[in-house]
Design an enzyme around this catalytic site. Structure first.
Site, mmCIF file in Angstrom:
data_model
loop_
_atom_site.group_PDB
_atom_site.id
_atom_site.type_symbol
_atom_site.label_atom_id
_atom_site.label_comp_id
_atom_site.label_asym_id
_atom_site.label_seq_id
_atom_site.Cartn_x
_atom_site.Cartn_y
_atom_site.Cartn_z
ATOM 1 N N LYS A 1 -9.078 -39.348 -22.659
ATOM 2 C CA LYS A 1 -9.460 -40.411 -23.599
ATOM 3 C C LYS A 1 -8.898 -40.205 -25.010
ATOM 4 O O LYS A 1 -8.472 -41.152 -25.658
ATOM 5 C CB LYS A 1 -10.989 -40.502 -23.687
ATOM 6 C CG LYS A 1 -11.669 -40.996 -22.420
ATOM 7 C CD LYS A 1 -13.165 -41.134 -22.684
ATOM 8 C CE LYS A 1 -13.947 -41.438 -21.443
ATOM 9 N NZ LYS A 1 -15.359 -41.694 -21.717
ATOM 10 N N ASP B 1 -17.240 -47.663 -24.205
ATOM 11 C CA ASP B 1 -18.422 -46.813 -23.981
ATOM 12 C C ASP B 1 -19.588 -47.191 -24.912
ATOM 13 O O ASP B 1 -20.745 -47.210 -24.489
ATOM 14 C CB ASP B 1 -18.076 -45.333 -24.201
ATOM 15 C CG ASP B 1 -17.348 -44.732 -23.008
ATOM 16 O OD1 ASP B 1 -17.511 -45.235 -21.881
ATOM 17 O OD2 ASP B 1 -16.605 -43.747 -23.209
HETATM 18 P P1 NAP Z 1 -17.401 -34.054 -24.338
HETATM 19 O O1 NAP Z 1 -16.514 -34.835 -25.240
HETATM 20 O O2 NAP Z 1 -16.867 -32.867 -23.625
HETATM 21 O O3 NAP Z 1 -18.697 -33.600 -25.219
HETATM 22 C C1 NAP Z 1 -19.657 -32.747 -24.674
HETATM 23 C C2 NAP Z 1 -20.855 -32.648 -25.625
HETATM 24 O O4 NAP Z 1 -21.869 -31.864 -24.980
HETATM 25 C C3 NAP Z 1 -20.540 -31.929 -26.945
HETATM 26 O O5 NAP Z 1 -21.363 -32.438 -27.956
HETATM 27 C C4 NAP Z 1 -20.922 -30.471 -26.606
HETATM 28 O O6 NAP Z 1 -21.251 -29.712 -27.747
HETATM 29 C C5 NAP Z 1 -22.176 -30.717 -25.783
HETATM 30 N N1 NAP Z 1 -22.520 -29.616 -24.891
HETATM 31 C C6 NAP Z 1 -21.848 -29.216 -23.780
HETATM 32 N N2 NAP Z 1 -22.484 -28.168 -23.205
HETATM 33 C C7 NAP Z 1 -23.583 -27.916 -23.969
HETATM 34 C C8 NAP Z 1 -24.642 -26.955 -23.880
HETATM 35 N N3 NAP Z 1 -24.694 -26.066 -22.893
HETATM 36 N N4 NAP Z 1 -25.623 -26.995 -24.818
HETATM 37 C C9 NAP Z 1 -25.582 -27.924 -25.805
HETATM 38 N N5 NAP Z 1 -24.609 -28.840 -25.951
HETATM 39 C C10 NAP Z 1 -23.615 -28.844 -25.044
HETATM 40 O O7 NAP Z 1 -18.010 -34.974 -23.175
HETATM 41 P P2 NAP Z 1 -18.357 -36.555 -23.242
HETATM 42 O O8 NAP Z 1 -17.225 -37.316 -22.688
HETATM 43 O O9 NAP Z 1 -18.839 -36.875 -24.623
HETATM 44 O O10 NAP Z 1 -19.550 -36.648 -22.159
HETATM 45 C C11 NAP Z 1 -20.848 -36.133 -22.447
HETATM 46 C C12 NAP Z 1 -21.819 -36.595 -21.363
HETATM 47 O O11 NAP Z 1 -21.907 -38.013 -21.380
HETATM 48 C C13 NAP Z 1 -21.415 -36.234 -19.925
HETATM 49 O O12 NAP Z 1 -22.586 -35.900 -19.213
HETATM 50 C C14 NAP Z 1 -20.845 -37.518 -19.368
HETATM 51 O O13 NAP Z 1 -20.986 -37.631 -17.967
HETATM 52 C C15 NAP Z 1 -21.737 -38.544 -20.068
HETATM 53 N N6 NAP Z 1 -21.107 -39.870 -20.193
HETATM 54 C C16 NAP Z 1 -21.792 -40.920 -19.673
HETATM 55 C C17 NAP Z 1 -21.253 -42.176 -19.775
HETATM 56 C C18 NAP Z 1 -21.990 -43.344 -19.170
HETATM 57 O O14 NAP Z 1 -21.381 -44.414 -19.060
HETATM 58 N N7 NAP Z 1 -23.269 -43.204 -18.837
HETATM 59 C C19 NAP Z 1 -20.014 -42.395 -20.421
HETATM 60 C C20 NAP Z 1 -19.352 -41.291 -20.968
HETATM 61 C C21 NAP Z 1 -19.915 -40.013 -20.836
HETATM 62 P P3 NAP Z 1 -20.070 -28.947 -28.598
HETATM 63 O O15 NAP Z 1 -19.476 -29.987 -29.498
HETATM 64 O O16 NAP Z 1 -20.798 -27.892 -29.340
HETATM 65 O O17 NAP Z 1 -19.098 -28.415 -27.574
#
Ligand code: NAP
Length: 283
Positions: free
Chosen positions: A65, A107
């Protein structure tokens, strides 16, 4: 027949093909939507290839993305630029200018419509957003435009500050969560915490109150956060409708037709149930 697709890596578990194929069928559009595994290094060629082959449109997911914004031939719209990520690509065939490749981000739309669906208004309300990754940025920029007062807590504090600054809010570390939860009207988990059964809770769920709304954008399982919210009598919203509405918006961009949201929701929930049945667990 038109081809649509989603690029990502890994991609095997994406529910977008089942959701979009059901939608295309319901709309009577002669098209198929497929998942393609594409690594970061292959993104440029894969998008050019899709354009050359006359694809109807594309979605991008992890880890592509943000990378899409680096491509010189892709024109990202204002929202995708502000969020810093593209999850939808459209191809416009203009007789003067050839095939134009445009980047969008749906999103945030998905998140806003999921909240509206649950009758949760955001204007003037205190939103605690946990996370500062790609999804959190989309949610933050969209809710800020809708008049929400946003606080951001994230594991990495500099990322929390950076996102908070861009939406006029305050950034915090996860150590402040308990205090922040007590002050919030709406709590949104936009981290990946909760995707796995053994993930530790981000905060003590007994702090939640019945006047609050809790939105967990994780959609692959019923998370501990959502169970805590229901136990407190709060409004509990899972990530399925965000997934459905972001896909519906993409479909509308590509086809100009109103997406059949109910058909798409059913396809996603059935897909999740099938997955659970295959893993031998109860829903
Ligand atoms: P991303 O860019 O990799 O961001 C991950 C986020 O999670 C960051 O803020 C990271 O913190 C945090 N994180 C990861 N492991 C952690 C832990 N053990 N403890 C605390 N914080 C933690 O991923 P993303 O694309 O934003 O996706 C995040 C979630 O949203 C996923 O579960 C994904 O499936 C979901 N999602 C859902 C939709 C939907 O349509 N429902 C759409 C998009 C994404 P740091 O910054 O400190 O690394």
């Amino acid at each position: 027949m038109k081809i649509f697709g989603i690029f990502g890596d890994p991609i095997e578990h994406s529910l977008s093909p089942v959701m979009q194929n059901e939608a295309l069928r319901a709309l009577g559009i002669d098209a198929r939507y497929h998942a393609f595994r594409v690594a970061r290094t292959g993104l440029k060629d894969a998008i050019r290839g899709a354009a050359a082959m006359g694809f109807g449109g594309l979605n991008l997911t992890i880890p592509l993305k943000e990378k899409a914004l680096e491509l010189d031939f892709l024109r990202a719209d204002e929202r995708a630029m502000a969020i810093g990520a593209v999850n939808t690509i459209s191809f416009e065939n203009d007789s003067n200018q050839g095939n134009r490749i445009r980047g969008h981000n749906t999103d945030g739309w998905g998140a806003l419509l999921a909240l509206q669906d649950a009758k949760v208004r955001v204007d003037g309300r205190r939103v605690l957003l946990i996370g500062a990754g790609g999804a959190a940025r989309a949610v933050a920029h969209t809710l800020e435009k809708e008049g929400a007062e946003i606080s951001i807590a994230n594991r990495s504090l500099p990322r929390a500050h950076e996102l908070a600054t861009s939406v006029g809010g305050m950034g915090y570390c996860l150590c402040d969560l308990e205090k922040l939860v007590l002050q919030a009207d709406i709590i949104i988990n936009a981290t990946s915490v909760g995707m796995r059964e053994d993930d530790a809770r981000l905060f003590d769920g007994r702090l939640l109150k019945r006047h609050q709304a809790v939105f967990d954008i994780v959609y692959n399982r019923d998370t501990e956060l959502l169970r805590d919210a229901r136990a407190a009598g709060a409004v509990a919203i899972d990530g399925v409708m965000m997934l459905v509405y972001q896909g519906a918006k993409a479909l509308e961009i590509w086809t100009g037709k109103r997406a059949p949201v109910d058909v798409m929701e059913r396809a996603v929930r059935e897909g999740l149930e099938e997955r659970l049945a295959r893993s031998g667990k109860e829903p």
